[in-house]
Design an enzyme around this catalytic site. Structure first.
Site, PDB file in Angstrom:
ATOM      1  N   ASP A  93     -17.669   4.855 -23.273  1.00  0.00           N
ATOM      2  CA  ASP A  93     -17.357   4.068 -24.464  1.00  0.00           C
ATOM      3  C   ASP A  93     -18.665   3.810 -25.207  1.00  0.00           C
ATOM      4  O   ASP A  93     -19.753   3.877 -24.627  1.00  0.00           O
ATOM      5  CB  ASP A  93     -16.698   2.755 -24.052  1.00  0.00           C
ATOM      6  CG  ASP A  93     -16.445   1.843 -25.234  1.00  0.00           C
ATOM      7  OD1 ASP A  93     -15.875   2.315 -26.225  1.00  0.00           O
ATOM      8  OD2 ASP A  93     -16.832   0.666 -25.161  1.00  0.00           O
ATOM      9  N   CYS A 133       0.835  -1.199   0.000  1.00  0.00           N
ATOM     10  CA  CYS A 133       0.000   0.000   0.000  1.00  0.00           C
ATOM     11  C   CYS A 133       0.870   1.250   0.000  1.00  0.00           C
ATOM     12  O   CYS A 133       2.091   1.197   0.144  1.00  0.00           O
ATOM     13  CB  CYS A 133      -0.931   0.014   1.212  1.00  0.00           C
ATOM     14  SG  CYS A 133      -0.076   0.211   2.793  1.00  0.00           S
TER      15      CYS A 133
END
Length: 725
Positions: free
Chosen positions: A411, A13
């Site tokens: 899209d 992380c």
């Protein structure tokens, strides 16, 4: 100057990369450090005469991780780490132990005592032991980070949580201590999950291109070679049904290619001499010879992989507000408690015992249980609610972003449209009926694997038309097919095949050209001496698309943009029907990324909604990537931050409203926690607070923030356009 790459075990992380950067800053000669969470690697640059390998490894160990030098080869994703599996197991174990301890406590002393068990002497020893085991399991990865943060004199969220848990245990609030531990562990698990899905995204992309290529040698023989070793300019053979291993241009043969993995085009594209092809796309119906134009490391697909990896690295989770607040809050409270305990007795000669009691009250109310709980419990409730509605949100960071969106890029194929070619019109000519035309078309196309053929056969089946058996079927690469039916020879194919056969009339040419301009693909059917008719096939706009876009604009979204690799005519036709006014067509993945970056610069917070591999870089580069989950490719789903599992665009307005509700709940919870604590700090300073009142207030506000967060679970209505919260 030298650069060396290391694999870092335990780096999962952004906090760990920050700790590593701080640790490596003290290593002599190190000038730059770059991290890739996807491959768990770290690239270190040094200006010294001798690279300090041992010094780097020691510094990494001091940060609580381990490192080893690795070869400078192309990075591959690490799909799973033992640490990730152990983390999930410990979270599950902590939850089970907490439930067991609570149930046992209730069985001994009743539910009321189990819920308010701060009386240490009355809590059974076995219950305390199980609760402590739950705390240890849930905090196994947290306590070491808290210790490292304390050593660096940089109190963070881990320190804050550890103080909360230790304080709760000291006060006998074992249930509260275990609950805080579990919630915090779950929030960390979600963060690590986001890194894991980035790794899976890269793996899905890498698997698209075949690892070996069929290369034509100088003596015209063929040899299978690793695609990575094929020189630029080599000639390779790609057979029907195979994927292209490298970018190149066709030098022999004709075929149709499914380019959806790269360009997102809804229909296969005819390819002939000198036409370009992309690695990872699928050769449909003809063997071709291709001269390679790029090395394996520089193909369009390889660039997509790099863009996704780089974007994911840039998208490492940022520190939450509570973590930044903790850096100030925790040391200030500790200093204030010390001041309360020592100040009045030393400066004013007052009784030390009374002010020590007040300092203990201050520490109790300052124990940030409600503050720690306020964010993760709200996020968990909101994530569960979204999942119930078919929306998969991959972590709390991505839950908050929809509330701030100002622009959305969509899209076309599979997002605004259904992504499946369907027959739009059937036009019989030369005395044929519609039924006869479909019988002929289905009889020939049933032998073909082309998507347009499938659409025609399915349309005939829905009309209860059973095609007769055709014989002498022969595919015409990149153009169509011929077959014999009832002794008569028929042909079927594209507009180009009609022109090649010289059977086209000016009127028919105009009709077919208009259909093509509207975004439809035309399949013409004929015999040797006449044209029997034609069928138009096109992708359909989703029925909810227009209403969804109107709802998004009503929610304050300033711009909705359509991005597509399809041709301009098709894009404009779809945009008109869907109600989209900003259109960008004929885009390769790199162009989509550039346009998304421009939108981010202009609007600040931008979401990208897509379903294809070609959308993956744009999904990763946007502030929020949203995948159409059920039909989306693995790469798009894994790269995206949110997946609409029902493929329902009307989920988008609901998602924005849900995010705004969740963000409002988080703010209210944090404000309530801080107000209560501020009030008791004031009462403590003037000597009017009591320990039991502090305990009651702390427990009460913790319960209130939990109940307020759980209200998010009450919204059980399915997302639908126009359903305002």
């Amino acid at each position: 100057m030298a650069t060396v790459r290391f694999r870092v075990h335990g780096m999962d992380c952004a906090e760990e990369t920050a700790a590593l950067r701080s640790a490596l800053s003290s290593v002599a000669g190190v000038t730059d450090v770059a991290f890739n969470l996807v491959s768990t690697t770290m690239t270190v640059t040094s200006t010294g005469d001798r690279f300090p390998v041992e010094g780097v490894i020691r510094a990494v160990k001091q940060a609580g991780m381990s490192a080893e030098q690795v070869a400078d080869t192309p990075e591959r994703p690490v799909l799973e780490t033992p640490k990730g599996s152990l983390r999930a197991a410990l979270v599950a174990l902590s939850t089970i132990l907490t439930v067991a301890a609570f149930s046992l406590h209730a069985a001994f002393l009743g539910w009321r005592a189990a819920l308010s068990g701060h009386e240490i002497g009355q809590t059974p020893l076995a219950v305390r032991a199980i609760y402590l085991a739950a705390v240890i399991a849930g905090g196994w990865f947290v306590a070491p980070k808290a210790w490292l943060a304390a050593r660096r004199l940089r109190p963070d969220m881990h320190v804050l949580m550890t103080v909360a848990v230790v304080g709760a245990v000291i006060l006998g609030e074992y249930l509260e201590a275990a609950t805080v531990t579990i919630l915090f562990a779950v929030s960390l698990a979600l963060e690590h999950w986001s890194v894991a899905r980035a790794r899976r995204a890269i793996a899905a992309l890498v698997a698209l291109a075949p690892p070996r290529a069929r290369v034509i040698k100088d003596d015209s023989s063929e040899e299978m070679m690793d695609a990575a070793n094929v020189p630029v300019g080599s000639r390779i053979v790609v057979k029907p049904g195979e994927r292209f291993p490298l970018d190149g241009r066709v030098t022999e043969g004709r075929t149709t290619v499914n380019q959806a993995p790269i360009t997102g085009e809804s229909l296969p594209v005819a390819k002939g001499i000198d036409d370009g092809v992309y690695a990872g796309t699928i050769n449909m119906d003809g063997a071709v010879v291709v001269r390679t134009t790029k090395a394996a490391s520089d193909t369009t697909l390889a660039r997509i992989i790099r863009m996704v990896s780089e974007a994911q690295s840039r998208r490492a989770p940022s520190e939450q507000w509570v973590e930044r607040f903790a850096r100030i809050y925790t040391p200030v409270v500790l200093c204030l408690a010390l001041l309360v305990a020592l100040g009045p007795p030393l400066a004013l000669g007052q009784r030390a015992a009374a002010w020590f009691y007040q300092s203990l009250v201050l520490l109790v109310i300052a124990c940030p249980c409600a503050l720690v709980i306020s964010t993760p419990v709200t996020i968990v409730a909101a994530l569960v609610s979204a999942t119930r509605h078919g929306i998969l949100i991959k972590g709390g960071l991505y839950l908050e972003i929809p509330a701030h969106l100002r622009a959305i890029a969509l899209d076309k194929t599979g997002t605004l449209t259904e992504g499946k070619p369907r027959v739009q019109t059937v036009v019989p000519l030369s005395g044929h009926t519609e039924k006869e035309l479909l019988e002929i078309a289905a009889a020939v196309e049933i032998r073909s694997q082309h998507p347009l053929a499938h659409a025609i056969v399915q349309h005939a089946a829905r009309a209860n038309i059973k095609p007769a058996a055709a014989t002498e079927f022969q595919a015409i690469a990149g153009k169509g097919a011929t077959a014999t039916l009832n002794g008569r020879k028929f042909w079927i194919g594209s507009h180009a095949l009609l022109e090649e056969r010289a059977q086209e009339t000016p009127e028919l040419h105009d009709r077919l050209s208009r259909l093509s301009a509207s975004g439809a693909s035309v399949v013409v059917i004929g015999e040797e001496d006449h044209v029997c008719g034609f069928v138009s096939v096109a992708d359909s706009v989703r029925p909810e698309a227009k209403e969804t876009i109107a709802a998004l604009l009503s929610l304050g979204i300033r711009s909705v943009v359509m991005l597509t690799g399809d041709n301009r005519g098709t894009a404009e036709a779809i945009a008109r029907e869907a109600g989209v006014y900003a259109i960008h067509a004929e885009l390769l993945p790199e162009a989509k990324v550039r346009l998304v970056e421009q939108l981010v610069q202009r609007f600040g917070a931008v979401a990208m909604v897509g379903d294809g591999v070609n959308d993956a870089p744009a999904l990763a580069r946007s502030n929020l990537g949203i995948a159409m989950g059920a039909i989306g490719t693995d790469a798009a789903i894994e790269t995206a931050d949110i997946a609409l599992m029902k493929d329902d665009l009307s989920c988008l307005p609901w998602l924005i409203r849900h995010s705004r509700r969740a963000l409002c709940t988080i703010r209210v919870n944090i404000a309530a926690s801080l107000l209560v604590k501020a009030a008791f700090v004031f009462l403590t300073v003037i000597g009017k607070a009591s320990l039991w009142a502090a305990i009651a207030a702390d427990t009460g506000v913790s319960l209130l923030v939990v109940l307020n967060a759980l209200r998010l679970l009450r919204d059980t209505d399915a997302p639908r356009t126009g359903n305002h919260a």
